[in-house]
Scaffold this motif. Structure first.
Motif, PDB file in Angstrom:
ATOM      1  N   SER A 183       0.683  -1.229  -0.076  1.00  0.00           N
ATOM      2  CA  SER A 183       0.110  -0.169  -0.122  1.00  0.00           C
ATOM      3  C   SER A 183       0.889   1.258   0.043  1.00  0.00           C
ATOM      4  O   SER A 183       0.547   2.303  -0.861  1.00  0.00           O
ATOM      5  CB  SER A 183      -0.842   0.257   1.276  1.00  0.00           C
ATOM      6  OG  SER A 183      -1.448  -1.217   1.457  1.00  0.00           O
TER       7      SER A 183
ATOM      8  N   ALA B  28      -4.206  -1.323 -10.117  1.00  0.00           N
ATOM      9  CA  ALA B  28      -5.105  -1.891  -8.765  1.00  0.00           C
ATOM     10  C   ALA B  28      -5.924  -3.264  -8.951  1.00  0.00           C
ATOM     11  O   ALA B  28      -5.794  -4.171  -8.769  1.00  0.00           O
ATOM     12  CB  ALA B  28      -6.145  -0.849  -8.485  1.00  0.00           C
TER      13      ALA B  28
ATOM     14  N   THR C 149      -4.178   2.877  -3.314  1.00  0.00           N
ATOM     15  CA  THR C 149      -4.700   3.751  -4.652  1.00  0.00           C
ATOM     16  C   THR C 149      -6.127   4.097  -4.253  1.00  0.00           C
ATOM     17  O   THR C 149      -6.725   3.660  -3.552  1.00  0.00           O
ATOM     18  CB  THR C 149      -4.736   2.878  -6.018  1.00  0.00           C
ATOM     19  OG1 THR C 149      -5.682   1.703  -5.836  1.00  0.00           O
ATOM     20  CG2 THR C 149      -3.545   1.945  -6.244  1.00  0.00           C
TER      21      THR C 149
END
Lengths: 276, 311
Positions: free
Chosen positions: A58, A221, A235
């Motif tokens: 992340s 993603a 994202t």
């Protein structure tokens, strides 16, 4: 000297330039420090089983586009404005070797920084009792490298086209906002709104979602979510649970590679025809 | 074979803009041939288009019209390949990143696929010592020496030097001239631009004078002097000034003026009349103690051919 030799020479020297200018150290330092902080914070987390790769994924996903654009947007234009190209292009080095070579060299640099930043967390994680899934770890390194390559391509493409560093910075910031903050997804909606007589139709046509999926961050993603369900953070894109074909991981991979080709190809096309 | 051939070359710089768009014609319909093996001087005042011409030779910029051929290759299509045989000392260059002088030379040698010894090149231009420092810290003169070393890598067939003496100290300027001659003896064609005629005269076989984007003259310096109708000055130091000879010399063809000052006589005359003037005083009753002659100053010559910058 063949084209390949001069490309290889340029890549080698450009990588060494990032070392001489301490750019490589700065990038490695940023990723390593953040990685160490993340693994420490993850070890302290309460409730869930601490796991290394999702949290690295992340945060590194948020960081990579910003750093690639920030560090590399001036890569070519700087050499143009300070006259370094008068030396480089006085030698048998082609314009293509410079655009492609800069892209390859800087991609190597950002990938090295990501990989080093991830590897330093492994021993620390092992000591602190944070679980590491080796397959996922390798997959995340590959994903982040691909993301780094895509945004390095944007940075180098911009740098090859503009004539001043200021414009390169502004354009790079624009690309970041456009893709990272999903401004891109609003564009087809705006077109739809206008085409439909300044109101939204009751059903959204398919092409609006297709265009939205062409955003490199959405493609990324979708690719990540397709590989592993717990790689969902980092994202502003939200991968659908039931993807249609343009939301499949394979399509996402193709979109990312397509952007690389488009950015570098476009940059080269403009750069080879321009006066220094 | 011609080393450099420009045919009908025009270069116009356009600045696009809604309100402030404008264009400047830097070169206008230029024809120029530099023969293989010569040292060719390219003269012109600031802004005449010298650097623009060199930009076109090297493919830094593309001509608006016309063709540029270097060492038999069309620069428009063989931009990169032709540079394998050219050594360049450009104008307005900057260091590549934080690379040291030595790394610049090594890069040039490798890019040209040559096997020169970097130490030898650095030694030859007289910059041992500073070669281990980043070029960004160099003085102008040291950077010029370095760029000469870069240009010499790979024994090029053609050297293109843009204002090579800029920033050089007298020793550096002498080294530069010596190297230009050595390279020429090896067989290289040398094309160099300057706005200083003395430097050009010292080494060049032929010169071209560019002014306002157009060629105004291409010839040897001597021929330029002759065709410009240059005047010389003869200064004689005499034991006494013989009136009769003075009258005789004043009447000689080609003598523009005569001035006496105590025991010295200064005569302004055409180059061709110098010998007759000196002979006349030599045959006079007075003893000639010293003779000094000067040709048309190169500065005058330069001024006569050029008028200004690109329009």
């Amino acid at each position: 000297m063949s084209r390949f030799d001069s490309l290889a020479l340029f890549v080698r020297e450009d990588v060494r330039d990032t070392i001489r200018e301490r750019q490589l150290y700065a990038l490695v330092g940023i990723y390593a420090l953040l990685g160490l902080f993340l693994v420490y914070a993850e070890a302290q987390s309460i409730g869930t089983e601490p796991e290394l790769t999702p949290v690295l994924f992340s945060f590194f996903t948020m960081l990579t586009p910003l750093l690639a654009l920030g560090f590399f947007a001036s890569s070519i234009v700087e050499k143009r404005t300070n006259g370094a190209f008068k030396i480089v292009f006085g030698l048998p080095v082609g314009r293509g070797a410079v655009v492609v070579g800069t892209f390859l060299a800087r991609t190597l640099v950002v990938c090295a920084a990501v990989v080093v930043g991830m590897i330093v967390t492994v021993p620390v994680g092992a000591v602190l009792g944070v679980a590491i899934d080796p397959a996922q770890f390798v997959g995340v390194a590959a994903l982040l490298s691909l993301l780094g390559a895509a945004f390095t391509a944007f940075a180098v493409g911009i740098s090859a086209v503009v004539r001043t560093s200021t414009r390169a910075t502004v354009a790079a910031f624009g690309v970041f906002v456009l893709f990272f903050f999903q401004l891109w997804a609003q564009l087809p909606r705006a077109v739809l709104y206008v085409v439909n007589g300044f109101s939204y139709p009751e059903t959204t046509p398919e092409w609006v979602d297709l265009v939205a999926a062409l955003n490199p961050m959405s493609a990324y993603a979708n690719l990540a979510a397709g590989l592993s369900a717990d790689l969902g953070g980092g994202t502003f894109a939200s991968p659908p649970t039931d993807p249609v074909f343009y939301e499949e991981p394979a399509f996402g991979l193709a979109v990312l590679l397509g952007w690389v080709v488009l950015a570098i190809g476009g940059g080269y096309w403009r750069f080879q025809a321009t006066d220094l | 074979m011609a080393a450099i051939e420009l045919r009908g070359v025009t270069k116009r710089y356009e600045r696009a803009g809604l309100f402030r768009g404008r264009s400047v014609t830097a070169l206008h319909d230029l024809d120029l041939t530099v023969e293989s093996g010569e040292i060719f001087g390219f003269l012109g005042p600031n802004g005449a288009g010298k650097s623009t011409t060199i930009d076109l030779l090297l493919g830094y910029a593309a001509p608006t019209a016309g063709s540029v051929t270097v060492l038999g290759e069309d620069v428009a299509t063989e931009r990169t390949a032709v540079r394998e045989r050219i050594g360049v000392l450009p104008d307005g260059y900057g260091a590549v990143g934080e690379r040291t002088g030595r790394e610049h030379v090594e890069f040039a040698i490798e890019a040209k696929g040559a096997d020169d010894d970097p130490d030898e090149l650095i030694e030859r231009v007289g910059m041992r010592g500073p070669d281990e420092y980043p070029v960004t810290q160099y003085s102008k003169g040291m950077a010029q020496r370095l760029m000469l070393a870069v240009a010499l890598a790979g024994d090029p067939d053609l050297l293109v030097l843009d204002e090579p003496s800029t920033g050089l100290d007298p020793n550096g300027a002498r080294t530069m001239r010596r190297i230009v001659r050595e390279e020429n003896e090896r067989g290289a064609t040398v094309f160099f631009s300057s706005h200083i005629m003395e430097q050009v005269e010292a080494v060049c076989d032929r010169v071209a004078i560019l002014d306002g984007g157009e060629l105004v003259a291409v010839d040897t310096i001597d021929a330029l002097r002759d065709s410009a109708g240059g005047t010389s000055t003869v200064t004689l130091e005499l034991s006494s000034v013989p009136e009769e000879t003075v009258r005789y010399v004043r009447a000689l063809e080609g003598v523009a003026g005569l001035k006496t000052d105590g025991s010295s006589v200064v005569i302004g005359c055409e180059d061709g009349a110098k010998a007759a003037v000196i002979a006349a005083f030599h045959d006079s009753p007075a003893t000639v103690r010293d003779v000094e002659t000067s040709e048309t100053s190169l500065e005058d010559l330069f001024e006569r051919y050029t008028r200004g910058v690109a329009q």
